[in-house]
Scaffold this motif. Structure first.
Motif, PDB file in Angstrom:
ATOM      1  N   SER A 206       0.766  -1.194  -0.108  1.00 40.18           N
ATOM      2  CA  SER A 206      -0.042   0.023  -0.081  1.00 40.18           C
ATOM      3  C   SER A 206       0.870   1.088   0.120  1.00 40.18           C
ATOM      4  O   SER A 206       0.326   2.429   0.130  1.00 40.18           O
ATOM      5  CB  SER A 206      -0.958   0.118   1.270  1.00 40.18           C
ATOM      6  N   GLY A 207       2.124   1.111  -0.128  1.00 35.48           N
ATOM      7  CA  GLY A 207       2.947   2.148  -0.275  1.00 35.48           C
ATOM      8  C   GLY A 207       3.512   2.865   1.024  1.00 35.48           C
ATOM      9  O   GLY A 207       4.131   3.875   1.187  1.00 35.48           O
ATOM     10  N   LEU A 208       3.341   1.992   2.198  1.00 35.20           N
ATOM     11  CA  LEU A 208       3.784   2.496   3.333  1.00 35.20           C
ATOM     12  C   LEU A 208       5.192   1.681   3.740  1.00 35.20           C
ATOM     13  O   LEU A 208       5.189   0.504   3.297  1.00 35.20           O
ATOM     14  CB  LEU A 208       2.857   2.142   4.485  1.00 35.20           C
ATOM     15  N   ASN A 209       6.043   2.199   4.329  1.00 34.29           N
ATOM     16  CA  ASN A 209       7.310   1.517   4.755  1.00 34.29           C
ATOM     17  C   ASN A 209       6.819   0.484   5.617  1.00 34.29           C
ATOM     18  O   ASN A 209       5.971   0.772   6.607  1.00 34.29           O
ATOM     19  CB  ASN A 209       8.440   2.262   5.415  1.00 34.29           C
ATOM     20  N   PRO A 210       7.309  -0.864   5.526  1.00 40.22           N
ATOM     21  CA  PRO A 210       6.725  -2.104   6.309  1.00 40.22           C
ATOM     22  C   PRO A 210       7.030  -1.887   8.052  1.00 40.22           C
ATOM     23  O   PRO A 210       6.475  -2.821   8.709  1.00 40.22           O
ATOM     24  CB  PRO A 210       7.196  -3.174   5.741  1.00 40.22           C
ATOM     25  N   TYR A 211       8.066  -1.077   8.239  1.00 37.26           N
ATOM     26  CA  TYR A 211       8.335  -0.974   9.512  1.00 37.26           C
ATOM     27  C   TYR A 211       7.672   0.041  10.311  1.00 37.26           C
ATOM     28  O   TYR A 211       7.668   0.302  11.528  1.00 37.26           O
ATOM     29  CB  TYR A 211       9.715  -0.637   9.774  1.00 37.26           C
ATOM     30  N   LEU A 212       6.511   0.668   9.691  1.00 37.43           N
ATOM     31  CA  LEU A 212       5.559   1.571  10.480  1.00 37.43           C
ATOM     32  C   LEU A 212       4.490   0.763  11.076  1.00 37.43           C
ATOM     33  O   LEU A 212       3.185   1.244  11.324  1.00 37.43           O
ATOM     34  CB  LEU A 212       5.089   2.587   9.555  1.00 37.43           C
ATOM     35  N   LEU A 213       4.669  -0.371  11.314  1.00 34.88           N
ATOM     36  CA  LEU A 213       3.664  -1.335  11.789  1.00 34.88           C
ATOM     37  C   LEU A 213       4.207  -1.968  13.078  1.00 34.88           C
ATOM     38  O   LEU A 213       5.104  -1.974  13.331  1.00 34.88           O
ATOM     39  CB  LEU A 213       3.621  -2.817  10.875  1.00 34.88           C
ATOM     40  N   GLN A 214       3.232  -2.089  13.899  1.00 38.39           N
ATOM     41  CA  GLN A 214       3.503  -2.685  15.287  1.00 38.39           C
ATOM     42  C   GLN A 214       2.341  -3.815  15.566  1.00 38.39           C
ATOM     43  O   GLN A 214       1.044  -3.422  15.334  1.00 38.39           O
ATOM     44  CB  GLN A 214       3.554  -1.698  16.312  1.00 38.39           C
ATOM     45  N   VAL A 215       2.722  -4.780  16.056  1.00 34.48           N
ATOM     46  CA  VAL A 215       1.782  -6.052  16.660  1.00 34.48           C
ATOM     47  C   VAL A 215       1.799  -5.955  17.726  1.00 34.48           C
ATOM     48  O   VAL A 215       2.562  -6.346  18.707  1.00 34.48           O
ATOM     49  CB  VAL A 215       2.244  -7.409  15.804  1.00 34.48           C
ATOM     50  N   ALA A 216       0.322  -5.922  18.503  1.00 35.12           N
ATOM     51  CA  ALA A 216       0.012  -6.250  19.766  1.00 35.12           C
ATOM     52  C   ALA A 216      -0.489  -7.811  19.831  1.00 35.12           C
ATOM     53  O   ALA A 216      -1.320  -7.901  19.238  1.00 35.12           O
ATOM     54  CB  ALA A 216      -0.779  -5.413  20.294  1.00 35.12           C
ATOM     55  N   ASN A 217       0.356  -8.500  20.518  1.00 37.18           N
ATOM     56  CA  ASN A 217      -0.085 -10.027  20.748  1.00 37.18           C
ATOM     57  C   ASN A 217      -0.960 -10.104  21.689  1.00 37.18           C
ATOM     58  O   ASN A 217      -0.759 -10.293  22.960  1.00 37.18           O
ATOM     59  CB  ASN A 217       1.189 -10.824  21.167  1.00 37.18           C
ATOM     60  N   ILE A 218      -2.209 -10.198  21.347  1.00 34.95           N
ATOM     61  CA  ILE A 218      -3.345 -10.329  22.563  1.00 34.95           C
ATOM     62  C   ILE A 218      -3.904 -11.653  22.298  1.00 34.95           C
ATOM     63  O   ILE A 218      -4.883 -11.976  22.999  1.00 34.95           O
ATOM     64  CB  ILE A 218      -4.670  -9.276  22.121  1.00 34.95           C
ATOM     65  N   ARG A 219      -3.258 -12.686  21.875  1.00 35.00           N
ATOM     66  CA  ARG A 219      -3.700 -14.086  21.869  1.00 35.00           C
ATOM     67  C   ARG A 219      -2.855 -14.929  22.573  1.00 35.00           C
ATOM     68  O   ARG A 219      -3.045 -15.031  23.824  1.00 35.00           O
ATOM     69  CB  ARG A 219      -3.770 -14.629  20.292  1.00 35.00           C
ATOM     70  N   GLU A 220      -1.529 -15.057  22.254  1.00 37.32           N
ATOM     71  CA  GLU A 220      -0.600 -15.809  23.060  1.00 37.32           C
ATOM     72  C   GLU A 220      -0.272 -15.056  24.408  1.00 37.32           C
ATOM     73  O   GLU A 220       0.044 -15.818  25.338  1.00 37.32           O
ATOM     74  CB  GLU A 220       0.704 -16.172  22.418  1.00 37.32           C
TER      75      GLU A 220
END
Ligand SMILES: Cc1cc2nc3c(=O)[nH]c(=O)nc-3n(C[C@H](O)[C@H](O)[C@H](O)COP(=O)(O)OP(=O)(O)OC[C@H]3O[C@@H](n4cnc5c(N)ncnc54)[C@H](O)[C@@H]3O)c2cc1C
Ligand code: SF4
Ligand code: SF4
Lengths: 661, 319
Positions: free
Chosen positions: A95-109
């Motif tokens: 989508s044209g965004l740098n992939p490192y502008l993501l953060q995953v919050a692990n609300i399952r494990e």
């Protein structure tokens, strides 16, 4: 009040995506509430929940918001980032965004799977998400990097592992340098008579492969050689090889063998496990590749006393050259495959087994040579006094599964023990006792082989051998060994008289494994073998990018597993070489030179040798290609000059604050 | 140009900062040319009520030294903040809590117990502790309330600039005053010093790879004159301390104690120093590491000598 000073000041628009994971998360955490609460935070422009965020529909939600709403930071609250972080990074990338502008919050494990359903679980999820939101504000784009890969591979060690890897690569028409320490390739497999479980003749299946190595134009074979230095990094290694002087000109020698025939001096043959003899000028075995002898400087009487040169007189090709010196050769390669194999355990320290003292106690490798038609006895089993043995004891786990020596199982001994029982029966028809702790016959066709040998009237005794002693000579049968052993199935001590005993000794790391590890910057696991990157998911790669480990240098294993690993590593090397470039990790450390005070605290810390000191600018620097982003240096830098991309102090503190405050 | 109005004040401090301010010597005349000093308890006879009567923002600059450890100091900080356009934390105590900040290892009662009861020189005539208010026959008397926790100046009021040091070096003080006089103040929040890098950058000792097998104290040996003190096992905090002082201490073989505070941008000076030392201990054996580190006699006093209130934990548990 936040302890963080300053924030990135661009216009931040965060999209938050909370996943139900079917019922996995939604049955414990009120996911709609989590999305609602996220929406209340100032920086969040949109917050949605969806049943499966990782599905293409879920991914599309993110894609649309980026395109249509101008979302420029993304938080996904779902399962562990180990599972889908890359998927979501790709969504950003596309989508044209740098992939490192993501953060995953692990609300399952880290939440749903740990807690009872209810408001507390939801509150924890809220906080994890808030941490991620506060963190992602401090994310900035990270450039991904790739390095060119030089199209050549170095294979170190020419046992079956190295041979297989070299052939796989050469058959794809890519250059391979195969460096082998001994005068010939072949490794341990060349020493065996037959191989379990099929009882193929070892030479019959190995020799054709060795010949292929000699013939293949893409393989540059260097025997009697060792790697002494490796510098550079993935894609561009510079390798220094020492070619030991053979005192025979490889280009002139025609392999006629007259020098070996005429040499008047003999010594023990290493290839025959010191049971046979060889000359001072020798090829280790008849099928040696290359078929070019070496002069053993330590044994050659001309080198020792200055007189002889018999070989030189007879060599018509004029290939003998006593003036030869060691040669150092520089190679440039893109990938390295390490296949240095194993040593066998020396059972002398277990003095109660009498090895070295009692002439009819042998090691497994010695027994292999005694069985071999090209061995010291021409394949006939003989006792020290020349008689044929009438009974044999095969003892398992000598130096393996033993806290005093090696805790691990050597994996091949149960199987070659069965092989010995079979061969002994075949050759002598005598009595065989197999003294084992457990039978481990786990390979394809292995249990069947065990059954077959059981049917051959071999006596299996489950227990640990206590001692081997020599009884007084029996008037009829000559000298006998007496084995004292606990039989755990009968529940008592048993004494077994036999003519011959074979100690199935452990496979151990090479004696010089540490040296090789240092040259190549490899880790070693607790057992001393080279360490793989991941024991299950990446067993042939190492923490040194572009360097692979195959065969028994990684751990004891049989030939089929060795060959499979060798092919796997060849595929990995080829993948790099054929593409001509390779992506290296983006998460790497960077040193801010406006803050580095040249204290050198970090200089010796990097486990990958990625830090170097730049004398000209008087600052430390990180080689981004070697850096694995472990942040050992970042934790140490007292000036806070080192920061690992995507794990900056501000990101970590913002996340903690988000969770706690 | 109108003359600047300048105030100087001291809170929880030792008085060294005042001496340091006077160390600028005859340049004080230059200062006097450019500025009127409206309040300076140590040197001029302006009264509290004079300042109280001033309009808000009528003082141009206030140089405030000392940490905040009682109610009077807090009151003064708030008042001077209101009256001043620019607030400068002067010296280690105002910037990071300083030596008084080590009081955060204890609470008020523990400190009182020591000072008013347990020390050898205290008369043992019962538990007599200071009371914030006391009804005397003449009327009610009040003294400031002593806090459990020492704070830095910026934990109490907004601060524009910081001048580090215990006390600040004369050249550092002048760097700030000169900027003031010339009206060339740096961006808000700046720590004013000649260096943003660590003391090592000022230090002429030769540095190499660090591997510490034994931690020494200064009295134990005379260090090699040209080699990094940390490499010789002396816990020199210079690696984790902002330079600008000229590395005066290490030049004369005394390890830096960290008075200029953390390097630019660092949150928690002590943690960074501790982490650096831990990283260069030359052993992989846990027991040996423990033995080596047991030679650090006063870990908090070594790592956080001037910065405990400014650290992430700020203080020991209050109970
Ligand atoms: C007694 C015994 C019997 C066995 N029988 C069987 C069997 O019947 N069937 C079966 O499947 N498996 C059997 N095995 C297991 C088998 O030996 C291994 O699986 C196989 O040999 C592993 O091959 P490799 O190439 O990893 O190691 P190796 O055969 O040890 O080869 C390593 C090669 O690397 C060279 N080298 C070492 N260090 C360096 C260096 N620094 N520089 C350059 N070259 C170096 C060595 O000289 C050697 O040529 C047996 C093992 C033992 C001990
Ligand atoms: S530890 Fe930090 S300040 Fe010291 S040399 Fe390394 S990067 Fe520079
Ligand atoms: S982050 Fe780890 S791998 Fe990278 S330079 Fe620092 S110590 Fe080396």
């Amino acid at each position: 009040m936040s302890i963080l000073k300053g924030k990135p000041d661009d216009d931040i628009k965060i999209g938050v995506y909370v996943c139900h994971c079917g019922h996995n998360i939604a049955s414990t955490v009120d996911v709609e509430e989590v999305a609602r609460r996220a929406k209340e935070l100032g920086e969040v422009s949109v917050a949605r929940d969806y049943v499966y965020m990782c599905s293409s529909k879920g991914q599309n939600l993110i894609r649309q918001d980026i395109m249509q709403l101008g979302i420029n930071r993304v938080v996904v609250a779902a399962c562990s980032p180990r599972l889908y972080e890359q998927t979501f990074q790709n969504v950003l990338r596309e989508s044209g965004l740098n992939p490192y502008l993501l953060q995953v919050a692990n609300i399952r494990e880290q939440c749903a799977w740990l807690h009872e359903p209810g408001p507390l679980a939801t509150e924890k999820a809220n906080r994890l998400v808030k941490g991620a939101i506060k963190r992602v504000i401090h994310h900035s784009p990270i450039e991904e990097q790739s390095v060119p890969v030089f199209p050549a591979t170095l294979v170190i060690g020419g046992g079956i592992a190295g041979i297989q890897a070299a052939l796989e690569i050469a058959n794809s028409q890519q250059i391979v340098y195969l460096v082998e320490r001994e005068p010939s390739i072949g490794g341990h497999m060349a020493q065996f008579d037959k191989t379990f479980p099929t009882l193929d003749c070892s030479a019959c299946i190995l020799t054709p492969k060795m010949n292929e190595v000699a013939r293949n134009p893409y393989i540059r074979l260097m025997t009697y050689s060792e790697v002494v230095e490796v510098s550079g990094y993935v894609g561009n290694f510079n390798v220094k090889v020492r070619r030991k002087a053979r005192y025979i000109d490889e280009d002139k020698c025609v392999g006629c063998g007259i020098c070996v025939e005429k040499c008047p001096w003999s010594t023990e043959s290493e290839f025959d496990a010191d049971l046979g003899v060889r000359k001072a000028v020798y090829t280790p075995f008849p099928q040696a590749i290359p078929n070019i002898p070496v002069i053993d400087k330590e044994r050659c009487v001309y080198f020792l006393k200055g007189k002889c040169r018999a070989c030189e007189k007879f060599c018509e090709a004029k290939a003998i050259n006593f003036q030869q010196e060691d040669l150092f050769i520089e190679l440039h390669v893109g990938a390295i495959i390490v296949a240095t194999g194993y040593d066998v355990f020396d059972p002398t320290p277990i003095s109660q087994y009498g090895y070295g003292r009692l002439p009819n106690v042998f090691t497994s490798l010695e027994f292999e040579r005694l069985c071999s038609p090209s061995g010291p006895t021409g394949g006939q089993l003989k006792l020290a006094d020349g008689r044929e043995p009438k009974s044999l004891a095969v003892i398992h786990c000598v130096g393996s599964r033993d806290q005093n020596y090696n805790a691990y199982c050597s994996r091949v001994c149960c199987m070659h023990s069965l092989k010995y029982s079979h061969l002994f029966k075949e050759k002598t028809g005598g009595e065989v006792y197999q003294i084992y702790i457990d039978m481990r016959c786990t390979g394809k066709g292995y249990e069947e082989f065990y059954e077959r040998v059981q049917g051959e009237h071999v006596r299996f005794i489950r227990g640990k051998l206590a001692t081997i002693t020599a009884d007084s000579p029996d008037s009829e049968t000559g000298e006998k060994l007496s084995l004292s052993c606990e039989d755990t199935l009968l529940g008592g001590l048993v004494n077994i008289p036999v003519d011959m005993a074979v100690l199935c000794v452990a496979l151990e790391p090479r004696h010089d494994a540490e040296q090789v590890a240092q040259i190549l910057r490899l880790g070693r696991s607790r057992d001393g073998f080279f360490m793989e990157r991941h024991p299950k998911l990446d067993p042939v790669a190492t923490m040194s990018e572009g360097i692979f480990i195959v065969g028994c240098c990684q751990g004891p294993k049989d030939i089929p597993d060795t060959v499979a690993q060798a092919s796997a590593a060849a595929a990995r090397a080829l993948a790099m070489i054929v593409r001509g470039k390779m992506e290296t990790g983006a998460i790497t450390a960077a040193i801010d030179e406006t803050l580095c005070s040249a204290c050198k605290v970090c200089n010796a810390l990097c486990p990958y040798g990625a830090i170097f000191f730049d004398e000209v600018s008087n600052v430390s620097r990180v080689n981004r290609i070697l850096c694995k982003g472990c942040n050992v240096c970042g934790a140490a830098c007292p000036s806070g000059a080192i920061s690992t991309r995507n794990f900056s102090e501000s990101q970590i503190l913002a996340e903690i604050e988000g969770v706690l405050v | 140009m109108a003359k600047l109005k300048l105030a100087l004040y001291w809170a929880a401090s030792c008085g060294g900062c005042e001496i340091a301010q006077l160390l600028i010597g005859d340049r004080i005349l230059k200062l006097a040319e450019a500025a009127d000093i409206v309040f300076w308890p140590v040197a001029i006879d302006a009264k509290y009520k004079d300042v109280e009567a001033m309009e808000d923002n009528s003082i141009d600059v206030c140089l405030f030294n000392g940490a905040i450890r009682n109610s009077e100091q807090e009151h003064m900080a708030r008042m001077l903040r209101a009256k001043s356009k620019v607030m400068i934390a002067y010296g280690a105590c105002a910037c990071r809590g300083g030596i008084p900040g080590l009081g955060n290892l204890h609470n008020r009662q523990q400190i009182f117990d020591t000072v008013y009861r347990d020390t050898a020189s205290t008369e043992k005539n019962g538990n007599i502790f200071p009371q914030p208010s006391y009804k005397a026959p003449e009327g009610e008397l009040e003294i400031p309330v002593f806090y459990d926790t020492v704070s830095t100046l910026n934990q109490v009021v907004d601060v524009e600039y910081y001048i580090p040091g215990c006390p600040p070096e004369e050249k550092t003080t002048w760097l700030a005053l000169e900027a003031l006089i010339q009206g060339k103040l740096p961006p808000r929040g700046t720590v004013i010093s000649h260096n943003v890098k660590a003391v090592c950058d000022d230090c002429s000792r030769k540095r190499d790879i660090k591997k510490i097998k034994k931690i020494h104290r200064t009295y134990e040996f005379i260090p090699e004159p040209e080699i990094c003190l940390l490499e010789q096992g002396l816990l020199c905090v210079g690696v984790a301390t902002r330079g600008g002082c000229g590395a005066l201490c290490p030049q004369v073989s005394m390890p830096c104690t960290g008075c200029y505070g953390p390097v630019e941008g660092v949150i928690d000076q002590g943690a960074h120093f501790l982490s650096a030392v831990a990283s260069v201990i030359d052993s992989k054996d846990e027991e040996e590491i423990r033995t080596i580190l047991s030679d650090v006699r006063d870990p908090v006093g070594t790592c956080y000598r001037y910065s405990l209130p400014d650290s992430l934990v700020r203080r020991a548990s209050i109970k």
